[in-house]
Design a protein around this motif. Structure first.
Motif, PDB file in Angstrom:
ATOM      1  N   GLU A   8       0.830  -1.197   0.000  1.00  0.00           N
ATOM      2  CA  GLU A   8       0.000   0.000   0.000  1.00  0.00           C
ATOM      3  C   GLU A   8       0.874   1.261   0.000  1.00  0.00           C
ATOM      4  N   ILE A   9       1.888   1.269   0.819  1.00  0.00           N
ATOM      5  CA  ILE A   9       2.786   2.423   0.875  1.00  0.00           C
ATOM      6  C   ILE A   9       3.538   2.575  -0.438  1.00  0.00           C
ATOM      7  N   LEU A  10       3.967   1.482  -1.029  1.00  0.00           N
ATOM      8  CA  LEU A  10       4.645   1.533  -2.316  1.00  0.00           C
ATOM      9  C   LEU A  10       3.733   2.136  -3.382  1.00  0.00           C
ATOM     10  N   GLU A  11       2.464   1.759  -3.342  1.00  0.00           N
ATOM     11  CA  GLU A  11       1.502   2.280  -4.316  1.00  0.00           C
ATOM     12  C   GLU A  11       1.292   3.789  -4.138  1.00  0.00           C
ATOM     13  N   ILE A  12       1.239   4.233  -2.895  1.00  0.00           N
ATOM     14  CA  ILE A  12       1.053   5.657  -2.607  1.00  0.00           C
ATOM     15  C   ILE A  12       2.269   6.458  -3.070  1.00  0.00           C
ATOM     16  N   ILE A  14       6.895   6.441  -2.361  1.00  0.00           N
ATOM     17  CA  ILE A  14       7.931   6.451  -1.338  1.00  0.00           C
ATOM     18  C   ILE A  14       8.746   7.727  -1.482  1.00  0.00           C
ATOM     19  N   ASP A  15       8.950   8.387  -0.343  1.00  0.00           N
ATOM     20  CA  ASP A  15       9.820   9.556  -0.318  1.00  0.00           C
ATOM     21  C   ASP A  15      10.628   9.523   0.978  1.00  0.00           C
ATOM     22  N   GLU A  16      11.295  10.615   1.301  1.00  0.00           N
ATOM     23  CA  GLU A  16      12.172  10.630   2.470  1.00  0.00           C
ATOM     24  C   GLU A  16      11.414  10.521   3.793  1.00  0.00           C
ATOM     25  N   SER A  17      10.099  10.635   3.777  1.00  0.00           N
ATOM     26  CA  SER A  17       9.328  10.516   5.015  1.00  0.00           C
ATOM     27  C   SER A  17       9.029   9.055   5.374  1.00  0.00           C
ATOM     28  N   ILE A  18       9.298   8.134   4.474  1.00  0.00           N
ATOM     29  CA  ILE A  18       8.998   6.711   4.702  1.00  0.00           C
ATOM     30  C   ILE A  18      10.174   6.037   5.405  1.00  0.00           C
ATOM     31  N   SER A  19       9.867   5.247   6.399  1.00  0.00           N
ATOM     32  CA  SER A  19      10.875   4.490   7.132  1.00  0.00           C
ATOM     33  C   SER A  19      10.502   3.007   7.064  1.00  0.00           C
ATOM     34  N   LEU A  20      11.407   2.194   6.568  1.00  0.00           N
ATOM     35  CA  LEU A  20      11.170   0.757   6.462  1.00  0.00           C
ATOM     36  C   LEU A  20      11.080   0.153   7.854  1.00  0.00           C
ATOM     37  N   ASN A  21      10.053  -0.646   8.079  1.00  0.00           N
ATOM     38  CA  ASN A  21       9.919  -1.337   9.366  1.00  0.00           C
ATOM     39  C   ASN A  21       9.357  -2.730   9.122  1.00  0.00           C
ATOM     40  N   GLU A  22       9.357  -3.546  10.169  1.00  0.00           N
ATOM     41  CA  GLU A  22       8.975  -4.952   9.999  1.00  0.00           C
ATOM     42  C   GLU A  22       7.513  -5.136   9.609  1.00  0.00           C
ATOM     43  N   ASN A  23       6.670  -4.148   9.847  1.00  0.00           N
ATOM     44  CA  ASN A  23       5.261  -4.243   9.436  1.00  0.00           C
ATOM     45  C   ASN A  23       5.100  -4.136   7.927  1.00  0.00           C
ATOM     46  N   MET A  24       6.110  -3.605   7.252  1.00  0.00           N
ATOM     47  CA  MET A  24       6.030  -3.391   5.812  1.00  0.00           C
ATOM     48  C   MET A  24       6.499  -4.597   5.003  1.00  0.00           C
ATOM     49  N   VAL A  25       7.076  -5.603   5.676  1.00  0.00           N
ATOM     50  CA  VAL A  25       7.592  -6.771   4.965  1.00  0.00           C
ATOM     51  C   VAL A  25       6.968  -8.048   5.515  1.00  0.00           C
ATOM     52  N   ASN A  26       6.958  -9.075   4.677  1.00  0.00           N
ATOM     53  CA  ASN A  26       6.458 -10.381   5.102  1.00  0.00           C
ATOM     54  C   ASN A  26       7.625 -11.223   5.631  1.00  0.00           C
ATOM     55  N   ARG A  27       7.379 -12.472   5.871  1.00  0.00           N
ATOM     56  CA  ARG A  27       8.400 -13.361   6.423  1.00  0.00           C
ATOM     57  C   ARG A  27       9.658 -13.401   5.549  1.00  0.00           C
TER      58      ARG A  27
END
Length: 61
Positions: A8-12, A14-27
């Motif tokens: 969802e975030i990728l579709e919206i 990505i810019d410098e305000s986005i921070s990668l976290n474990e909720n954004m990735v699967n196993r």
């Protein structure tokens, strides 16, 4: 490797305000990050193209 939230975030967009976290990735994404993230950050130079390196690491899984 992205979770529903990550997609969802990728579709919206990505810019410098986005921070990668474990909720954004699967196993698979968490495994990839655990194995390669520190090395990737250490070896990446700011402003240089890095997508080829990520792709190379991904296919090593």
């Amino acid at each position: 490797m992205l979770s529903e939230e990550g997609l969802e975030i990728l579709e919206i967009g990505i810019d410098e305000s986005i921070s990668l976290n474990e909720n954004m990735v699967n196993r698979s994404g968490r495994k990839f990050l655990a194995q390669h993230y520190d090395t990737y950050l250490r070896d990446t130079k700011y402003g240089e193209e890095s997508s080829e390196r990520l792709e190379e690491l991904y296919y090593q899984l």
